[in-house]
Design an enzyme around this catalytic site. Structure first.
Site, PDB file in Angstrom:
ATOM      1  N   GLU A  35       0.823  -1.213   0.000  1.00 51.98           N
ATOM      2  CA  GLU A  35       0.000   0.000   0.000  1.00 51.98           C
ATOM      3  C   GLU A  35       0.857   1.263   0.000  1.00 51.98           C
ATOM      4  O   GLU A  35       0.559   2.228  -0.716  1.00 51.98           O
ATOM      5  CB  GLU A  35      -0.922   0.028   1.236  1.00 51.98           C
ATOM      6  CG  GLU A  35      -1.885  -1.125   1.324  1.00 51.98           C
ATOM      7  CD  GLU A  35      -1.387  -2.284   2.181  1.00 51.98           C
ATOM      8  OE1 GLU A  35      -2.208  -2.903   2.866  1.00 51.98           O
ATOM      9  OE2 GLU A  35      -0.167  -2.571   2.158  1.00 51.98           O
ATOM     10  N   CYS A  66      -2.766  -3.046   7.469  1.00 52.73           N
ATOM     11  CA  CYS A  66      -2.322  -2.968   8.867  1.00 52.73           C
ATOM     12  C   CYS A  66      -2.536  -1.538   9.374  1.00 52.73           C
ATOM     13  O   CYS A  66      -2.970  -0.660   8.633  1.00 52.73           O
ATOM     14  CB  CYS A  66      -0.839  -3.353   8.959  1.00 52.73           C
ATOM     15  SG  CYS A  66       0.269  -2.112   8.231  1.00 52.73           S
TER      16      CYS A  66
END
Length: 157
Positions: free
Chosen positions: A55, A83
């Protein structure tokens, strides 16, 4: 095939790139105005860098492509639930929507443990769609970890 499925397939291609270099197979693409503008896959071991998550790599590329840190109007497609670090970056980048393949009960911060993408306390909230190509996204991860456990067991012998 829906647009979400088509773009998640692109994210899965990125996950396979990570798998090819023995990284945890997580892939990500960012879409703006119907076009993929950035891609990323896990590179933590290769880069020796905690920040080399799929990401974050994709966010960096998308920001460069658009010439702005704000990624308003963008949708992120990621094979595994982000996360806490990545969820925070998604909020900070002002990404409009996050499409998730499979959830991560032990580390996910888009609903599994906490939902950092949709908190009233933050100045930006991200629309979430989860379960897109869930089986394929889950299989690539479980296969990777099954193989890793076998390798480790063989090394112990």
């Amino acid at each position: 095939m829906t647009a979400d499925e088509r773009y998640m397939k692109e994210a899965l291609k990125q996950a396979k790139k990570a798998e090819e270099i023995n990284e945890v197979p997580i892939g990500c693409v960012i879409v703006y105005e119907g076009k993929v503008i950035a891609r990323g896959y896990n590179r933590r071991k290769i880069d020796k860098n905690t920040l080399s998550h799929a990401e974050l790599i994709a966010i960096k590329k998308a920001s460069k492509k658009l010439g702005d840190w704000r990624l308003e109007g963008c949708t992120m497609y990621v094979t595994l639930e982000p996360c806490q670090m990545c969820a925070g970056a998604i909020v900070q980048a002002r990404i409009d929507r996050c499409v998730i393949g499979c959830m991560s009960p032990k580390s996910g911060c888009a609903g599994s443990i906490i939902n950092l993408l949709d908190m009233d306390e933050f100045n930006h909230r991200v629309e979430i769609t989860s379960g897109v190509l869930e089986e394929e996204c889950s299989e690539i991860l479980s296969g990777f970890f099954t193989d890793l456990r076998k390798q480790l067991k063989m090394q112990e012998q």
